[in-house]
Design a protein around this motif. Structure first.
Motif, PDB file in Angstrom:
ATOM      1  N   ASP A   1      84.460  62.516  61.654  1.00 48.46           N
ATOM      2  CA  ASP A   1      84.010  63.689  60.908  1.00 48.46           C
ATOM      3  C   ASP A   1      84.390  64.954  61.670  1.00 48.46           C
ATOM      4  O   ASP A   1      83.575  65.541  62.387  1.00 48.46           O
ATOM      5  CB  ASP A   1      82.492  63.627  60.698  1.00 48.46           C
ATOM      6  CG  ASP A   1      81.984  64.767  59.817  1.00 48.46           C
ATOM      7  OD1 ASP A   1      82.820  65.449  59.194  1.00 48.46           O
ATOM      8  OD2 ASP A   1      80.758  64.982  59.769  1.00 48.46           O
TER       9      ASP A   1
ATOM     10  N   GLU B   1      84.676  67.864  60.668  1.00 47.57           N
ATOM     11  CA  GLU B   1      83.903  69.016  60.207  1.00 47.57           C
ATOM     12  C   GLU B   1      82.713  69.294  61.125  1.00 47.57           C
ATOM     13  O   GLU B   1      82.278  70.435  61.264  1.00 47.57           O
ATOM     14  CB  GLU B   1      83.425  68.809  58.775  1.00 47.57           C
ATOM     15  CG  GLU B   1      84.504  69.004  57.731  1.00 47.57           C
ATOM     16  CD  GLU B   1      85.052  70.423  57.702  1.00 47.57           C
ATOM     17  OE1 GLU B   1      84.263  71.357  57.943  1.00 47.57           O
ATOM     18  OE2 GLU B   1      86.251  70.586  57.437  1.00 47.57           O
ATOM     19  N   THR B   2      82.179  68.247  61.735  1.00 46.84           N
ATOM     20  CA  THR B   2      81.055  68.436  62.664  1.00 46.84           C
ATOM     21  C   THR B   2      81.486  69.300  63.840  1.00 46.84           C
ATOM     22  O   THR B   2      80.770  70.221  64.258  1.00 46.84           O
ATOM     23  CB  THR B   2      80.545  67.075  63.171  1.00 46.84           C
ATOM     24  OG1 THR B   2      80.115  66.292  62.061  1.00 46.84           O
ATOM     25  CG2 THR B   2      79.386  67.258  64.146  1.00 46.84           C
ATOM     26  N   TYR B   3      82.672  69.013  64.378  1.00 45.61           N
ATOM     27  CA  TYR B   3      83.188  69.803  65.496  1.00 45.61           C
ATOM     28  C   TYR B   3      83.519  71.233  65.056  1.00 45.61           C
ATOM     29  O   TYR B   3      83.261  72.192  65.785  1.00 45.61           O
ATOM     30  CB  TYR B   3      84.442  69.135  66.074  1.00 45.61           C
ATOM     31  CG  TYR B   3      84.186  67.775  66.685  1.00 45.61           C
ATOM     32  CD1 TYR B   3      83.736  67.665  68.001  1.00 45.61           C
ATOM     33  CD2 TYR B   3      84.398  66.609  65.960  1.00 45.61           C
ATOM     34  CE1 TYR B   3      83.506  66.410  68.562  1.00 45.61           C
ATOM     35  CE2 TYR B   3      84.168  65.355  66.518  1.00 45.61           C
ATOM     36  CZ  TYR B   3      83.728  65.267  67.815  1.00 45.61           C
ATOM     37  OH  TYR B   3      83.499  64.040  68.388  1.00 45.61           O
ATOM     38  N   LEU B   4      84.079  71.353  63.852  1.00 41.80           N
ATOM     39  CA  LEU B   4      84.395  72.680  63.330  1.00 41.80           C
ATOM     40  C   LEU B   4      83.133  73.533  63.180  1.00 41.80           C
ATOM     41  O   LEU B   4      83.118  74.712  63.543  1.00 41.80           O
ATOM     42  CB  LEU B   4      85.097  72.564  61.975  1.00 41.80           C
ATOM     43  CG  LEU B   4      86.620  72.391  61.983  1.00 41.80           C
ATOM     44  CD1 LEU B   4      87.117  72.118  60.570  1.00 41.80           C
ATOM     45  CD2 LEU B   4      87.294  73.630  62.557  1.00 41.80           C
ATOM     46  N   SER B   5      82.093  72.932  62.656  1.00 36.55           N
ATOM     47  CA  SER B   5      80.836  73.665  62.467  1.00 36.55           C
ATOM     48  C   SER B   5      80.278  74.141  63.797  1.00 36.55           C
ATOM     49  O   SER B   5      79.813  75.286  63.928  1.00 36.55           O
ATOM     50  CB  SER B   5      79.813  72.784  61.751  1.00 36.55           C
ATOM     51  OG  SER B   5      80.262  72.441  60.459  1.00 36.55           O
ATOM     52  N   GLU B   6      80.318  73.266  64.827  1.00 33.88           N
ATOM     53  CA  GLU B   6      79.828  73.649  66.150  1.00 33.88           C
ATOM     54  C   GLU B   6      80.633  74.810  66.714  1.00 33.88           C
ATOM     55  O   GLU B   6      80.085  75.739  67.306  1.00 33.88           O
ATOM     56  CB  GLU B   6      79.907  72.450  67.101  1.00 33.88           C
ATOM     57  CG  GLU B   6      78.838  71.405  66.884  1.00 33.88           C
ATOM     58  CD  GLU B   6      77.470  71.902  67.337  1.00 33.88           C
ATOM     59  OE1 GLU B   6      77.367  72.490  68.427  1.00 33.88           O
ATOM     60  OE2 GLU B   6      76.502  71.709  66.581  1.00 33.88           O
TER      61      GLU B   6
ATOM     62  N   ARG C   1      82.414  77.101  65.054  1.00 39.04           N
ATOM     63  CA  ARG C   1      82.217  78.334  64.282  1.00 39.04           C
ATOM     64  C   ARG C   1      80.855  78.947  64.534  1.00 39.04           C
ATOM     65  O   ARG C   1      80.672  80.159  64.339  1.00 39.04           O
ATOM     66  CB  ARG C   1      82.414  78.038  62.796  1.00 39.04           C
ATOM     67  CG  ARG C   1      83.873  77.777  62.435  1.00 39.04           C
ATOM     68  CD  ARG C   1      84.045  77.201  61.057  1.00 39.04           C
ATOM     69  NE  ARG C   1      85.456  77.011  60.720  1.00 39.04           N
ATOM     70  CZ  ARG C   1      85.896  76.225  59.759  1.00 39.04           C
ATOM     71  NH1 ARG C   1      85.027  75.530  59.020  1.00 39.04           N
ATOM     72  NH2 ARG C   1      87.186  76.115  59.515  1.00 39.04           N
ATOM     73  N   ARG C   2      79.898  78.146  64.947  1.00 36.09           N
ATOM     74  CA  ARG C   2      78.563  78.671  65.235  1.00 36.09           C
ATOM     75  C   ARG C   2      78.524  79.469  66.534  1.00 36.09           C
ATOM     76  O   ARG C   2      77.543  80.163  66.804  1.00 36.09           O
ATOM     77  CB  ARG C   2      77.560  77.525  65.319  1.00 36.09           C
ATOM     78  CG  ARG C   2      77.211  76.903  63.961  1.00 36.09           C
ATOM     79  CD  ARG C   2      76.324  75.693  64.129  1.00 36.09           C
ATOM     80  NE  ARG C   2      75.081  75.996  64.821  1.00 36.09           N
ATOM     81  CZ  ARG C   2      74.224  75.074  65.256  1.00 36.09           C
ATOM     82  NH1 ARG C   2      74.509  73.783  65.079  1.00 36.09           N
ATOM     83  NH2 ARG C   2      73.122  75.425  65.860  1.00 36.09           N
TER      84      ARG C   2
END
Length: 344
Positions: free
Chosen positions: A142, A144-149, A151-152
């Motif tokens: 996944d 997207e999990t790394y991307l979300s982290e 971008r936060r």
């Protein structure tokens, strides 16, 4: 001075304004490699004799030369620096005149929010745009999990997830390496920096496999170098860094942790340590789930580290100035004694 079209290399009015009539016989060039005895510059490549104190020059610098020697370094628009390795607090210049700092990590065990925050704070302190590049996205369940982290980390952070071995995916980075733009790649060994460089520049630098236990690799890039990209701009690849000490990065830390900095102004006590004092707005935000306690710990750590290293550096410079002043005064007294007061 007749200046050829250097705009694709990053030449801007900021640098041309530093060229004076006395420099009419000199040529502008951009440093692509730094060795002990010489520099390689573009356009060219041309080898030039390095001036004394080569450590003050970095890949990405703009210089003026006479065809054989570098005679002047132009003030940089941005500088990426860190605390030198070891116990000292010397400032180490990494690269200059970078528009975007590409922070490369992987969608695996190499991913570390704390390490990313260090790089982002340094980019912000330098005035560069932080770009987080997440490689090995094709191997992650996944991404997207790394991307979300990523971008936060900050609203100023742009994050991409890609397969570095797919040229079409790496081509998504072309906007950051177009004509007149310079991207520097930083990150751990084995995360794909050299693979990205090969795709963006058309070179065939060797790559290394990574270890399975910790997702780390051996150093492939051994020295910093600036190369032209297929998109028309410039790319600087750097060796993997084992240490990234904070030094004179308070502005970037404040930008990165702007949420905590703002909350701190709302605490009841001006000297609140955010450790349970009554009326602490930061702790209230943690209880409310607005910020994570781990983020507060990382902010404290970076702020404390930067303050200690910066204070030590300034104290060292102050001691050096005092020693130089005392030496100068002592030499003046010695000359006066040898000459005698009647000669004044």
């Amino acid at each position: 001075m007749i200046i050829t079209d250097l705009s694709s290399l990053g030449w801007t009015p900021f640098f041309s304004r530093q060229v004076t009539p006395d420099d009419d016989h000199l040529l502008p060039a951009r440093v692509s490699e730094v060795q002990r005895s010489h520099l390689t510059v573009l356009p060219g490549p041309t080898r030039l004799v390095a001036p004394e104190g080569t450590g003050r020059l970095a890949v990405g610098d703009w210089v003026l030369h006479d065809g054989a020697r570098v005679l002047r370094r132009l003030d940089p628009s941005t500088e990426i620096t860190r605390k030198g390795a070891g116990e000292g607090s010397e400032r180490q210049l990494i690269v200059s005149n970078v528009d975007t700092l590409g922070i490369v990590t992987s969608c695996n065990a190499d991913f570390s929010v704390a390490r990313l925050e260090r790089y982002v704070a340094i980019a912000m302190s330098a005035g560069c745009l932080p770009l987080v590049v997440l490689t090995k996205a094709d191997q992650a369940e996944d991404p997207e999990t790394y991307l979300s982290e990523a971008r936060r980390l900050s609203p100023l952070v742009t994050a991409l997830a890609l397969n570095a071995k797919d040229p079409e995916e790496v081509a998504r980075m072309h906007p950051w390496v177009g004509p007149g733009r310079t991207l520097a790649l930083v990150g751990s060994s084995g995360v794909g920096k050299t693979t990205i460089q090969n795709a963006l520049t058309g070179t065939e630098a060797a790559t290394q496999d990574i270890r399975e236990d910790d997702a780390r690799g051996r150093h492939t890039t051994t020295a910093r170098a600036l190369r032209r990209t297929r998109a028309g701009g410039c790319l600087i690849d750097t060796p993997g860094m084992r240490e990234l000490g904070m030094l004179e990065a308070s502005e970037g830390i404040a930008q990165l942790f702007a949420d905590i900095e703002e909350l701190a102004t709302q605490c009841r006590f001006r000297d609140c340590a955010h450790e349970g004092e009554p009326g602490c707005a930061v702790q209230a935000a943690i209880v409310a789930g607005i910020i994570e306690e781990g983020r507060l710990r990382r902010w404290r750590k970076l702020e404390r580290e930067d303050r200690l290293h910066t204070e030590a550096l300034h104290e060292k410079h102050a001691r050096t100035r005092s020693w130089a002043k005392a030496t100068s005064q002592g030499s003046a007294r010695a000359r006066w004694k040898r000459r005698g007061p009647e000669e004044d």
